[in-house]
Design an enzyme around this catalytic site. Structure first.
Site, PDB file in Angstrom:
ATOM      1  N   ASN A  12      -1.220   2.157  -7.635  1.00  0.00           N
ATOM      2  CA  ASN A  12      -2.475   2.771  -8.081  1.00  0.00           C
ATOM      3  C   ASN A  12      -2.198   4.204  -8.524  1.00  0.00           C
ATOM      4  O   ASN A  12      -1.940   5.080  -7.698  1.00  0.00           O
ATOM      5  CB  ASN A  12      -3.491   2.745  -6.935  1.00  0.00           C
ATOM      6  CG  ASN A  12      -4.792   3.432  -7.304  1.00  0.00           C
ATOM      7  OD1 ASN A  12      -5.099   3.612  -8.483  1.00  0.00           O
ATOM      8  ND2 ASN A  12      -5.557   3.830  -6.307  1.00  0.00           N
ATOM      9  N   LYS A  14      -4.245   6.306  -9.914  1.00  0.00           N
ATOM     10  CA  LYS A  14      -5.405   7.195  -9.795  1.00  0.00           C
ATOM     11  C   LYS A  14      -5.580   7.973 -11.117  1.00  0.00           C
ATOM     12  O   LYS A  14      -5.384   7.404 -12.178  1.00  0.00           O
ATOM     13  CB  LYS A  14      -5.256   8.088  -8.575  1.00  0.00           C
ATOM     14  CG  LYS A  14      -4.979   7.273  -7.306  1.00  0.00           C
ATOM     15  CD  LYS A  14      -5.002   8.068  -6.052  1.00  0.00           C
ATOM     16  CE  LYS A  14      -4.696   7.164  -4.856  1.00  0.00           C
ATOM     17  NZ  LYS A  14      -4.827   7.880  -3.575  1.00  0.00           N
ATOM     18  N   HIS A 103     -12.065   1.273  -3.499  1.00  0.00           N
ATOM     19  CA  HIS A 103     -11.104   2.223  -2.941  1.00  0.00           C
ATOM     20  C   HIS A 103     -11.859   3.338  -2.222  1.00  0.00           C
ATOM     21  O   HIS A 103     -12.962   3.719  -2.622  1.00  0.00           O
ATOM     22  CB  HIS A 103     -10.234   2.798  -4.067  1.00  0.00           C
ATOM     23  CG  HIS A 103      -9.059   3.576  -3.570  1.00  0.00           C
ATOM     24  ND1 HIS A 103      -9.159   4.867  -3.115  1.00  0.00           N
ATOM     25  CD2 HIS A 103      -7.741   3.241  -3.439  1.00  0.00           C
ATOM     26  CE1 HIS A 103      -7.962   5.307  -2.742  1.00  0.00           C
ATOM     27  NE2 HIS A 103      -7.094   4.329  -2.920  1.00  0.00           N
ATOM     28  N   GLU A 105     -11.627   6.422  -2.201  1.00  0.00           N
ATOM     29  CA  GLU A 105     -12.021   7.556  -3.038  1.00  0.00           C
ATOM     30  C   GLU A 105     -13.262   7.232  -3.856  1.00  0.00           C
ATOM     31  O   GLU A 105     -14.102   8.104  -4.102  1.00  0.00           O
ATOM     32  CB  GLU A 105     -10.853   7.944  -3.942  1.00  0.00           C
ATOM     33  CG  GLU A 105      -9.693   8.540  -3.150  1.00  0.00           C
ATOM     34  CD  GLU A 105      -8.360   8.484  -3.876  1.00  0.00           C
ATOM     35  OE1 GLU A 105      -7.371   8.948  -3.286  1.00  0.00           O
ATOM     36  OE2 GLU A 105      -8.311   7.970  -5.013  1.00  0.00           O
ATOM     37  N   GLU A 175      -6.709  -0.154   3.883  1.00  0.00           N
ATOM     38  CA  GLU A 175      -6.270   1.214   3.651  1.00  0.00           C
ATOM     39  C   GLU A 175      -6.975   2.157   4.610  1.00  0.00           C
ATOM     40  O   GLU A 175      -8.082   2.622   4.334  1.00  0.00           O
ATOM     41  CB  GLU A 175      -6.584   1.642   2.213  1.00  0.00           C
ATOM     42  CG  GLU A 175      -5.746   0.962   1.151  1.00  0.00           C
ATOM     43  CD  GLU A 175      -5.762   1.751  -0.138  1.00  0.00           C
ATOM     44  OE1 GLU A 175      -4.687   2.063  -0.647  1.00  0.00           O
ATOM     45  OE2 GLU A 175      -6.844   2.074  -0.630  1.00  0.00           O
ATOM     46  N   GLY A 181      -2.543   9.412   1.232  1.00  0.00           N
ATOM     47  CA  GLY A 181      -2.132  10.694   0.678  1.00  0.00           C
ATOM     48  C   GLY A 181      -1.849  11.760   1.710  1.00  0.00           C
ATOM     49  O   GLY A 181      -1.658  12.927   1.359  1.00  0.00           O
ATOM     50  N   SER A 218       0.135   5.723   2.318  1.00  0.00           N
ATOM     51  CA  SER A 218       1.456   6.353   2.417  1.00  0.00           C
ATOM     52  C   SER A 218       2.580   5.324   2.522  1.00  0.00           C
ATOM     53  O   SER A 218       3.506   5.466   3.318  1.00  0.00           O
ATOM     54  CB  SER A 218       1.495   7.321   3.611  1.00  0.00           C
ATOM     55  OG  SER A 218       0.568   8.367   3.428  1.00  0.00           O
ATOM     56  N   GLY A 240       0.864   7.544  -4.198  1.00  0.00           N
ATOM     57  CA  GLY A 240       1.770   8.553  -4.729  1.00  0.00           C
ATOM     58  C   GLY A 240       3.156   8.054  -5.077  1.00  0.00           C
ATOM     59  O   GLY A 240       3.757   8.477  -6.072  1.00  0.00           O
TER      60      GLY A 240
END
Length: 260
Positions: A12, A14, A103, A105, A175, A181, A218, A240
């Site tokens: 992902n 983002k 998600h 976010e 998640e 993150g 992570s 990430g």
């Protein structure tokens, strides 16, 4: 991880990468993946921003790479006066076959709810798009012993809206929000416990053996084997570490070793 379920490694991106950066990444990733045993590869899903979806799709087709493309979200309605939204019809028109839904976010910053995530899941399935439905608890919820209750609420909100026949077609990603993150990762046995709990909830609505459950938060090459070696973790939703081809292929390599 059960051998009957094909593993998934999804990256992902983002709100990162221009169109040029996205296609350059895909080319680099394909160069690195070609050296791996194709029979051991997981489903490799790339989730670019909307602006790069078509270019990434075209690039993958040109390379003949076995990569799949997912949108990072979508609207539940097919069309209408919803400025700025992207519908499942539009994704299907591009040939996009996967989508990330719910998600943390999106829930935190864009007011998505269990109800809207369920509506989007139904819409994705209607158009033949595989949804990766994200669920997870906040740090305060975990510290207060509410993890299982939060996961149950989020999962059941979706399961009550779809049929038993749809269960093999959905992917659920656990998640924990506190691990996204932050560099923190849920220890593999605990991540597996929650993923097994998710599978238990799914089993109450039909056969859960084919429903793939991922872990996200992570995920890196050095923890992939520990996570995917668990009985109920079928892969990872990577943030990430999916932004650089080298680190992403490192995760894919570790996933191959688990499958082997």
């Amino acid at each position: 991880m059960a051998n009957a379920r094909r593993p998934v490694i999804a990256g992902n991106w983002k709100m990162f990468k221009t169109t040029h950066e996205a296609t350059t990444f895909v080319e680099s990733l394909w160069q690195k993946v070609q050296s791996l045993n194709s029979a051991e590869l997981p489903d490799i899903v790339i989730c670019p921003p909307f602006t790069a979806l078509a270019s990434v799709q075209t690039c993958i087709a040109k390379l003949g790479a076995p990569f799949l493309v997912a949108a990072q979200t979508m609207e539940s309605r097919d069309n209408g006066a919803y400025t700025g939204e992207i519908s499942p019809l539009m994704l299907a028109d591009l040939g996009i076959q996967w989508v990330v839904l719910g998600h943390s976010e999106r829930r935190q910053y864009f007011n998505e709810t269990d109800e809207t995530v369920a509506q989007k899941t139904v819409a994705a399935l209607k158009h033949g798009i595989t949804p990766i439905v994200c669920v997870g608890e906040q740090l305060m919820e975990r510290e207060n012993g509410l993890t299982d209750a939060v996961i149950e609420q989020q999962v059941r909100a979706v399961l009550t809206q779809i049929s038993a026949a749809d269960l093999p077609s959905i992917v659920i990603a656990y998640e924990p929000v506190w691990a996204i993150g932050t560099g923190k990762v849920c220890e593999a046995p605990e991540a597996n416990r929650v993923c097994a709990l998710i599978r238990h909830f799914v089993s109450e609505y039909g056969d859960a053996k084919q429903t793939r459950v991922l872990y996200g938060g992570s995920v890196k090459a050095d923890n992939t084997q520990a996570l995917m070696g668990q009985s109920d973790i079928d892969g990872g939703l990577v943030g990430g570490a999916s932004l650089e081809a080298e680190s992403f292929v490192g995760i894919i390599k570790q996933a191959c070793l688990v499958k082997a």
